[in-house]
Design a protein around this motif. Structure first.
Motif, PDB file in Angstrom:
ATOM      1  N   ARG A 304       0.826  -1.213   0.000  1.00 18.19           N
ATOM      2  CA  ARG A 304       0.000   0.000   0.000  1.00 18.19           C
ATOM      3  C   ARG A 304       0.858   1.261   0.000  1.00 18.19           C
ATOM      4  N   ASN A 305       1.796   1.330   0.948  1.00 19.43           N
ATOM      5  CA  ASN A 305       2.467   2.603   1.248  1.00 19.43           C
ATOM      6  C   ASN A 305       3.718   2.866   0.426  1.00 19.43           C
ATOM      7  N   VAL A 306       4.288   1.810  -0.155  1.00 23.59           N
ATOM      8  CA  VAL A 306       5.497   2.014  -0.963  1.00 23.59           C
ATOM      9  C   VAL A 306       5.188   1.855  -2.451  1.00 23.59           C
ATOM     10  N   PHE A 307       4.452   0.786  -2.791  1.00 22.29           N
ATOM     11  CA  PHE A 307       4.184   0.533  -4.218  1.00 22.29           C
ATOM     12  C   PHE A 307       2.817   1.047  -4.667  1.00 22.29           C
ATOM     13  N   ALA A 308       2.003   1.560  -3.744  1.00 21.71           N
ATOM     14  CA  ALA A 308       0.660   2.049  -4.069  1.00 21.71           C
ATOM     15  C   ALA A 308      -0.157   0.998  -4.818  1.00 21.71           C
ATOM     16  N   LEU A 309      -0.079  -0.242  -4.354  1.00 21.93           N
ATOM     17  CA  LEU A 309      -0.831  -1.326  -4.986  1.00 21.93           C
ATOM     18  C   LEU A 309      -2.274  -1.312  -4.478  1.00 21.93           C
ATOM     19  N   ASP A 310      -3.175  -1.839  -5.297  1.00 20.92           N
ATOM     20  CA  ASP A 310      -4.586  -1.905  -4.908  1.00 20.92           C
ATOM     21  C   ASP A 310      -4.798  -2.998  -3.864  1.00 20.92           C
ATOM     22  N   GLU A 311      -5.832  -2.777  -3.041  1.00 18.56           N
ATOM     23  CA  GLU A 311      -6.202  -3.810  -2.060  1.00 18.56           C
ATOM     24  C   GLU A 311      -6.627  -5.076  -2.792  1.00 18.56           C
ATOM     25  N   SER A 312      -6.181  -6.222  -2.294  1.00 19.34           N
ATOM     26  CA  SER A 312      -6.665  -7.498  -2.821  1.00 19.34           C
ATOM     27  C   SER A 312      -6.270  -8.585  -1.843  1.00 19.34           C
ATOM     28  N   ASP A 313      -6.820  -9.780  -2.043  1.00 22.07           N
ATOM     29  CA  ASP A 313      -6.442 -10.895  -1.165  1.00 22.07           C
ATOM     30  C   ASP A 313      -4.984 -11.288  -1.375  1.00 22.07           C
ATOM     31  N   ASN A 314      -4.458 -10.908  -2.527  1.00 19.13           N
ATOM     32  CA  ASN A 314      -3.078 -11.286  -2.863  1.00 19.13           C
ATOM     33  C   ASN A 314      -2.104 -10.113  -2.758  1.00 19.13           C
ATOM     34  N   LEU A 315      -2.437  -9.162  -1.905  1.00 21.37           N
ATOM     35  CA  LEU A 315      -1.598  -7.964  -1.832  1.00 21.37           C
ATOM     36  C   LEU A 315      -0.163  -8.305  -1.407  1.00 21.37           C
ATOM     37  N   ALA A 316      -0.005  -9.218  -0.451  1.00 18.61           N
ATOM     38  CA  ALA A 316       1.353  -9.576   0.016  1.00 18.61           C
ATOM     39  C   ALA A 316       2.142 -10.221  -1.133  1.00 18.61           C
ATOM     40  N   GLU A 317       1.478 -11.118  -1.842  1.00 23.28           N
ATOM     41  CA  GLU A 317       2.151 -11.787  -2.975  1.00 23.28           C
ATOM     42  C   GLU A 317       2.546 -10.751  -4.032  1.00 23.28           C
TER      43      GLU A 317
END
Ligand code: NZQ
Ligand code: ZN
Length: 382
Positions: A304-317
């Motif tokens: 979230r905070n570094v790559f600005a990725l979207d929320e998802s169940d696979n966010l860690a992956e």
């Protein structure tokens, strides 16, 4: 959160700061200047240092190699003792600085200097050490640790003591102008993994450490993306300062730390001669994938905070994939392939060295046993 924090290294940052050496080292001190393979003679840093030491009595020792060896450094220790020097000035990258930390400690010890690495001797006293940094990467210029190798046995071992923290560090980003691209990229990667080792563990609600770690990671990501700007003052200044802050003790104060990637990386460097930062890029994603269950929350936070990725169940992956993509974007290999063609043997060799060095319980939970390390390395060695 519980910690004691001090970073006493005075930093002289910016153009022409090499002059500060003249005021930092008292003129009644006899100085031993230590440097590496000679890059400082080609880029003018040696001449700057010489000018700053005009009023000092000084001698020099050169030839400290990348991944410094005790075989070489013991010659500097002998010189420091026979010449009765009382100040050491390290001019170089992490290898020269770490090597000089060994020298300042071993110079005041009567036994075998290698005892420092095995823990037989706990360093309590050292000669004062000043630094002129020429390669931003390790943070060694203002921390109290080092890594030294015994060539004969391929042991690459960390050591540290509060008295080894440099008294001062000159950080003039102009000296980076002559760095080979390979070393610039190493600097980004090493600093990046330093932050991750102290941040990608489990949540403890440490808002300052987490927030600052995220700032440093965003900086490094930005500098990697703006790599074509590497010839600008701003790019150089920001890399030099970010790499310093990544391992000066601040973001690691009072939080759990990992370092499994570094311990495995050190064995790869010692056995296969891979640059330190590149050994980390080989191991990192595999450690994170193996440890995803315990690191999931922090990986999501980083996504979230570094790559600005979207929320998802696979966010860690997705975060681990993004980390790996960053290495690839910098053209840094993410697997060890240069191992004389025998992957199984290479894994055995690395495991054997981890065992010899008692690296039996790695990671922030101390749950990465040799068997777990073997699982991790199966994804690393191709
Ligand atoms: O030897 P010279 O001629 O100076 O050339 C060096 C060397 O060949 C060259 N170089 C440095 N500054 C230059 C330059 N070339 C042109 N222009 C300049 N301005 O770069 C080459 C690599 O230098 P090195 O010092 O080996 O690199 P780095 O700073 O990445 O240090 C790596 C060492 O630090 C240890 C590593 O294990 C490795 O031994 N680490 C130390 C840490 C610490 N003290 O906290 C933490 C790290 O995790 C790391 O383990
Ligand atoms: Zn490192």
């Amino acid at each position: 959160m519980k910690f004691s924090y001090s970073n006493s290294t005075r930093i002289h940052f910016g153009k022409e700061q090499t002059q500060s050496i003249a005021k930092e080292i008292p003129t009644d001190k006899k100085v031993l200047l230590i440097y590496g393979g000679g890059s400082i003679k080609k880029n003018g840093v040696y001449d700057q240092v010489k000018a700053a030491l005009a009023d000092h009595q000084w001698i020099e020792f050169s030839g400290v190699e990348p991944n410094p060896t005790v075989e070489t450094l013991d010659k500097a220790v002998a010189l420091a003792k026979s010449e009765q020097v009382d100040y050491v000035l390290a001019v170089g990258g992490g290898s020269v600085i770490d090597g000089s930390k060994y020298v300042v400690a071993a110079a005041l010890y009567d036994g075998d200097g290698w005892d420092i690495m095995t823990g037989k001797y706990r360093v309590k006293k050292a000669l004062p050490l000043g630094v002129v940094l020429t390669l931003p990467a390790t943070g060694s210029e203002s921390n109290s640790g080092g890594v030294v190798t015994k060539k004969a046995t391929q042991d690459k071992l960390p050591f540290g003591a509060p008295v080894l923290r440099p008294v001062f560090a000159v950080m003039d980003p102009d000296v980076m102008k002559t760095l080979p691209e390979r070393q610039l990229i190493n600097g980004i990667v090493d600093a990046w993994v330093h932050v991750c080792e102290q941040y990608l563990t489990y949540p403890t609600g440490a808002m300052v450490q987490d927030g600052y770690a995220e700032t440093l990671l965003r900086n490094l990501k930005f500098l990697a993306e703006q790599y074509d700007q590497r010839d600008s003052d701003s790019w150089r200044e920001n890399l030099m300062w970010t790499a310093n802050q990544a391992l000066n003790g601040l973001i690691g104060a009072g939080v759990p730390q990992d370092w499994a990637t570094h311990m495995m990386g050190h064995e790869i460097t010692a056995l296969y001669g891979v640059d330190h930062a590149r050994s980390l890029a080989m191991v990192h994603a595999s450690v994170l994938r193996h440890e995803i269950a315990t690191k999931r929350e922090k990986l999501e936070q980083m996504g979230r905070n570094v790559f600005a990725l979207d929320e998802s169940d696979n966010l860690a992956e997705a975060t681990i994939d993004a980390i790996e993509a960053l290495y690839r974007q910098l053209d840094v290999a993410t697997q060890l392939t240069d191992h004389q063609g025998d992957a199984a043997k290479a894994i055995d060799n690395i495991i054997q060295q981890l065992e010899t060095h008692r690296m039996l319980k790695l990671g922030e939970h101390r749950t990465i046993t040799l068997e777990q390390s073997r699982e991790i390395l199966k994804q690393v060695v191709a």
